[in-house]
Write an enzyme that holds these catalytic residues in place. Sequence first.
Site, PDB file in Angstrom:
ATOM      1  N   SER A 128       0.830  -1.210   0.000  1.00 16.08           N
ATOM      2  CA  SER A 128       0.000   0.000   0.000  1.00 16.08           C
ATOM      3  C   SER A 128       0.860   1.253   0.000  1.00 16.08           C
ATOM      4  O   SER A 128       1.961   1.269   0.566  1.00 16.08           O
ATOM      5  CB  SER A 128      -0.895  -0.001   1.240  1.00 16.08           C
ATOM      6  OG  SER A 128      -1.515   1.248   1.441  1.00 16.08           O
ATOM      7  N   TYR A 153      -2.487  -0.194   9.986  1.00 21.77           N
ATOM      8  CA  TYR A 153      -2.662  -0.793   8.655  1.00 21.77           C
ATOM      9  C   TYR A 153      -1.380  -0.665   7.845  1.00 21.77           C
ATOM     10  O   TYR A 153      -0.899  -1.640   7.252  1.00 21.77           O
ATOM     11  CB  TYR A 153      -3.820  -0.109   7.930  1.00 21.77           C
ATOM     12  CG  TYR A 153      -3.922  -0.480   6.466  1.00 21.77           C
ATOM     13  CD1 TYR A 153      -4.323  -1.762   6.087  1.00 21.77           C
ATOM     14  CD2 TYR A 153      -3.610   0.448   5.472  1.00 21.77           C
ATOM     15  CE1 TYR A 153      -4.404  -2.115   4.746  1.00 21.77           C
ATOM     16  CE2 TYR A 153      -3.686   0.105   4.132  1.00 21.77           C
ATOM     17  CZ  TYR A 153      -4.088  -1.172   3.777  1.00 21.77           C
ATOM     18  OH  TYR A 153      -4.161  -1.515   2.443  1.00 21.77           O
TER      19      TYR A 153
END
Length: 342
Positions: A128, A153
């Site tokens: 990501s 995350y």
Amino acid sequence: MKVLITGMAGFIGHALARRLAEDTQHDIVGIDNLNDYYDVAIKQARLNDLSTLKNVRFQRLDLTDSLGMQRLFAESRFDCVVHLAAQAGVRYSLEHPHIYGQSNLIGHLNVLEGCRQQQVGHLIYASSSSVYGLNAKVPFSVDDSVDQPVSLYAATKKSNELMAHSYSHLYGLPTTGLRFFTVYGPWGRPDMALYKFTRNILEGRPIELYNHGDMSRDFTYIDDITESIARIMNSVPERSIDDGINPYRLYNIGHGSPICLMKMVHTLEEAIGIKAIYDYLPMQPGDMQHTWADAEPLFAVTGFRPRIELAEGVQRFVDWYRYYYDEVSNPASIKALSSKLG
């Protein structure tokens, strides 16, 4: 090629399955746990959309089911694994951290172990853009340090990269990590900004603009993402013993041109034909103000550059959104929509 797609009921997983199914020589197996992080109905609708494709089959399976994952790998003997399943969402990780540890760390380990034990030829996995965290230099490069994540995350995604590197080094497993930038388009995730903004505008409710709208994202259309993945599947990293290089690669996967949030909002207003009501809010914990991908290395390897510009992509999304919520319970209409959108 026999391909496993984890997270096939998800946004990118569904689109990639459709893209790979165009090549009838591919045999595609998809897994997903169909969790309720967002509306399960859209996940099921994505699977319904794939159900008529003869070379695609689905199995409900959780990545954290170690025995189930071992059986899947042992029985199927995959040539390539595209690991997209994960617990998504930056803000959700502030309230539900343990879910991220299980899905994104234990689940990723189970995929790595399956690939190692069955000697899979290429593991491609989703990282990501959030790993760049507090980095101030733009555009973001995979050569930049990413030691300052601003959300759990992001920390789990950085951990995924480190775990993959260890397997590439120890076992010679070819791995390619893809740092996704903001992906949008038909069948998108309801928790993402474009989806939420569209819903609120159509319902006459305010849209929430964090940091008072002073943000930018490297918006990338879903078809450009899946074309890039399909091409990278054939670019398998190789070990170079002489140079000490492991079969491990990282790429940014984005459009390569950031767009300010307010430009996206105005583009969306034009596509819908309704002026939005703005609710300006402060920056949220875990958010990044700007993202910008240096995707030139990926473009060089794949020979492909994103083709869909924001206005066209947003219009396609709005058309899909309106159709989907008119016809969500009608599988025949969903199939017709897929044909219409290509």
